[in-house]
Design a protein around this motif. Structure first.
Motif, PDB file in Angstrom:
ATOM      1  N   THR A  18      11.686   1.029  -4.120  1.00  0.00           N
ATOM      2  CA  THR A  18      11.161   0.329  -5.290  1.00  0.00           C
ATOM      3  C   THR A  18      10.334  -0.877  -4.873  1.00  0.00           C
ATOM      4  OG1 THR A  18      13.042   1.050  -6.632  1.00  0.00           O
ATOM      5  CG2 THR A  18      11.785  -0.847  -7.429  1.00  0.00           C
ATOM      6  N   THR A  19      10.838  -1.623  -3.904  1.00  0.00           N
ATOM      7  CA  THR A  19      10.114  -2.794  -3.412  1.00  0.00           C
ATOM      8  C   THR A  19       8.782  -2.392  -2.792  1.00  0.00           C
ATOM      9  OG1 THR A  19      12.182  -3.976  -2.993  1.00  0.00           O
ATOM     10  CG2 THR A  19      10.217  -4.761  -1.834  1.00  0.00           C
ATOM     11  N   CYS A  38       6.926   0.332  -3.359  1.00  0.00           N
ATOM     12  CA  CYS A  38       5.968   0.801  -4.365  1.00  0.00           C
ATOM     13  C   CYS A  38       5.470  -0.347  -5.238  1.00  0.00           C
ATOM     14  CB  CYS A  38       6.613   1.879  -5.238  1.00  0.00           C
ATOM     15  SG  CYS A  38       7.005   3.411  -4.341  1.00  0.00           S
ATOM     16  N   ASN A  39       6.334  -1.344  -5.448  1.00  0.00           N
ATOM     17  CA  ASN A  39       5.957  -2.475  -6.283  1.00  0.00           C
ATOM     18  C   ASN A  39       4.925  -3.379  -5.614  1.00  0.00           C
ATOM     19  OD1 ASN A  39       6.521  -3.665  -8.889  1.00  0.00           O
ATOM     20  ND2 ASN A  39       7.352  -5.418  -7.781  1.00  0.00           N
ATOM     21  N   GLU A  40       4.702  -3.204  -4.311  1.00  0.00           N
ATOM     22  CA  GLU A  40       3.702  -3.991  -3.609  1.00  0.00           C
ATOM     23  C   GLU A  40       2.293  -3.695  -4.128  1.00  0.00           C
ATOM     24  OE1 GLU A  40       4.101  -3.180   0.520  1.00  0.00           O
ATOM     25  OE2 GLU A  40       6.025  -4.207   0.738  1.00  0.00           O
ATOM     26  N   LEU A  94       2.260  -2.633 -10.067  1.00  0.00           N
ATOM     27  CA  LEU A  94       3.083  -3.562 -10.826  1.00  0.00           C
ATOM     28  C   LEU A  94       3.594  -2.947 -12.125  1.00  0.00           C
ATOM     29  CD1 LEU A  94       1.005  -6.852 -10.323  1.00  0.00           C
ATOM     30  CD2 LEU A  94       2.933  -5.976  -8.970  1.00  0.00           C
ATOM     31  N   LYS A 140       5.361  -0.129 -14.138  1.00  0.00           N
ATOM     32  CA  LYS A 140       6.339   0.918 -13.832  1.00  0.00           C
ATOM     33  C   LYS A 140       6.088   2.144 -14.709  1.00  0.00           C
ATOM     34  CE  LYS A 140       9.966  -1.919 -11.791  1.00  0.00           C
ATOM     35  NZ  LYS A 140       9.078  -3.040 -11.486  1.00  0.00           N
ATOM     36  N   PHE A 188       4.232   4.944 -10.535  1.00  0.00           N
ATOM     37  CA  PHE A 188       5.210   4.131  -9.807  1.00  0.00           C
ATOM     38  C   PHE A 188       6.449   4.963  -9.477  1.00  0.00           C
ATOM     39  CE2 PHE A 188       9.025   1.533  -9.856  1.00  0.00           C
ATOM     40  CZ  PHE A 188       8.730   0.547  -8.923  1.00  0.00           C
ATOM     41  N   THR A 243       2.922   6.085  -0.725  1.00  0.00           N
ATOM     42  CA  THR A 243       2.700   4.910  -1.567  1.00  0.00           C
ATOM     43  C   THR A 243       1.213   4.728  -1.816  1.00  0.00           C
ATOM     44  OG1 THR A 243       4.649   3.825  -0.630  1.00  0.00           O
ATOM     45  CG2 THR A 243       3.077   2.426  -1.769  1.00  0.00           C
ATOM     46  N   HIS A 299      -0.962   5.023  -5.384  1.00  0.00           N
ATOM     47  CA  HIS A 299      -1.832   3.916  -5.792  1.00  0.00           C
ATOM     48  C   HIS A 299      -3.278   4.380  -5.948  1.00  0.00           C
ATOM     49  CE1 HIS A 299      -4.263   0.172  -4.875  1.00  0.00           C
ATOM     50  NE2 HIS A 299      -3.592  -0.160  -5.960  1.00  0.00           N
TER      51      HIS A 299
END
Length: 401
Positions: free
Chosen positions: A319-320, A322-324, A327, A329, A333, A349, A353
């Motif tokens: 999760t961390t 992919c959250n880079e 943003l 969800k 995501f 990832t 994106h």
């Protein structure tokens, strides 16, 4: 499944487009209706209009072969040119209101009008494929599929696209794309048939015949643009109003396409196996009606024997990661999280994106860019987190069965 040999067209795949002789005639009438035979210069302008009429019939000579109206028009033009002493060579009328570039889809569609005089705007559709693989269809349905081997994404009268998917983890049903074959079918005088093929570590900026475009003149009706050498190319097909983006991220390929609806839906009944049109067969689906819910917090990738390497990611670290880059969800995501837990490959990832970036570049409706997996039951909040969490655990187990 379609083999490449069945997918590739035999012969020159000449597209049987509609005969547009009526449009040629309508344009000629529009050009001459305002002319006054009593005024000086009438013969000059009339001859210009006749030559424009003749040029239009010539452009349609292939598709209008056997059409009686067409052949009558050709004879009529010849007679009128003789009567008015018009030379075959010379300037033609260029009234922008009634002329168009036949090799520019947006040009000739924008010129069409409804009976009330209102100009029409073409409707565009989007399709994308990335990751494990995740498919976004022309109807904006989001699916995660197995589809190992060769499968047709698009197969209509203008364009054919086939992808080949291979397992990403030995013994797993999860796959990713390592080969893409595209055929732009010949279209009037705009372009001959062009075939493009990309495989892992070979993303060329040219068709298989070595050319980078199709059509005559400086403004090509079909062109390949090399954006990042060996990693990202775009195809611009002006004659059919279509854009294609292909990327290589890690060991696998991604694809995004925008195409006019009227052309995307122009196919025969025998061509109904198209993932972009109808989605994956139910037997090939991994997701649950497009939903990829989150796994239980901290749950590692299920292990089935020793053939499956342990993922380096937990739910929290995936999760961390992919959250880079993402943003919001949305389903992109969650697809990123799913792919990291399934493969342990951080390149997925970047694939998720980039797929979202391609949506933002090509999808015609901004309000549909983001798809959320909670469409059936409202927003996924903390209260529903546990129930949707159980889903991906089962989902990942299915992948490794």
């Amino acid at each position: 499944l379609l083999s490449t040999s069945c997918f590739l067209c035999s012969g020159d795949c000449q597209l049987q487009t509609p005969c547009r002789i009526q449009k040629c005639t309508t344009d000629f009438v529009s050009l001459t209706s305002q002319l006054n035979s009593a005024l000086d210069g009438f013969d000059l302008e009339f001859c210009k209009a006749l030559r424009a009429y003749s040029a239009c019939t010539y452009r349609n000579s292939k598709v209008c072969r056997g059409n009686l109206v067409y052949h009558s028009a050709v004879l009529g033009i010849s007679d009128l040119m003789s009567q008015r002493n018009c030379s075959k060579d010379g300037p033609t009328s260029t009234n922008p209101e009634v002329t168009h570039d036949p090799c520019n889809y947006s040009g000739h569609t924008g010129a069409s009008e409804h009976p009330g005089g209102e100009k029409t705007t073409p409707t565009y559709l989007f399709c994308g494929l990335f990751g494990d693989p995740h498919l976004r269809t022309f109807k904006d349905h989001f699916q995660t599929c197995k589809v190992e081997g060769a499968w047709p994404l698009i197969d209509n009268n203008y364009l054919s696209v086939q992808v080949t998917n291979v397992p990403v983890v030995p013994g797993s049903s999860a796959t990713a794309t390592n080969k893409i074959t595209i055929i732009f079918k010949s279209y009037q005088d705009c372009t001959d048939q062009k075939v493009y093929q990309a495989v892992t570590d070979d993303l060329p900026a040219a068709f298989v015949d070595g050319t980078t475009g199709g059509g005559d003149g400086n403004t090509k009706s079909l062109q390949i643009v090399d954006k990042v050498s060996g990693k990202y190319i775009e195809m611009h097909a002006r004659h059919i109003g279509t854009m294609v983006y292909i990327r290589q991220l890690g060991r696998y390929l991604t694809l995004a396409i925008r195409m006019p609806q009227e052309l995307a839906m122009a196919y025969e009944e025998s061509q109904d196996l198209q993932l972009c049109v109808n989605g994956c067969p139910s037997s090939e689906r991994i997701d649950d009606s497009g939903h990829l819910p989150l796994p239980v917090r901290g749950q590692l990738l299920p292990q089935v024997g020793t053939a499956h390497p342990r993922s380096v990611y937990t739910l929290e670290s995936a999760t961390t990661k992919c959250n880079e880059k993402m943003l919001v969800k949305d389903i992109y995501f969650y697809s990123c999280v799913f792919d990291l837990l399934t493969t342990g490959d951080a390149n997925f990832t970047a694939a998720a994106h980039s797929a979202l970036q391609d949506v933002e570049a090509l999808h015609p409706r901004k309000e549909r860019w983001h798809i959320f997996p909670s469409s059936r039951g409202g927003a996924v909040g903390k209260g529903s987190q546990f129930f949707v969490s159980l889903g991906l655990v089962c989902l990942i187990l299915v992948v490794f069965l």
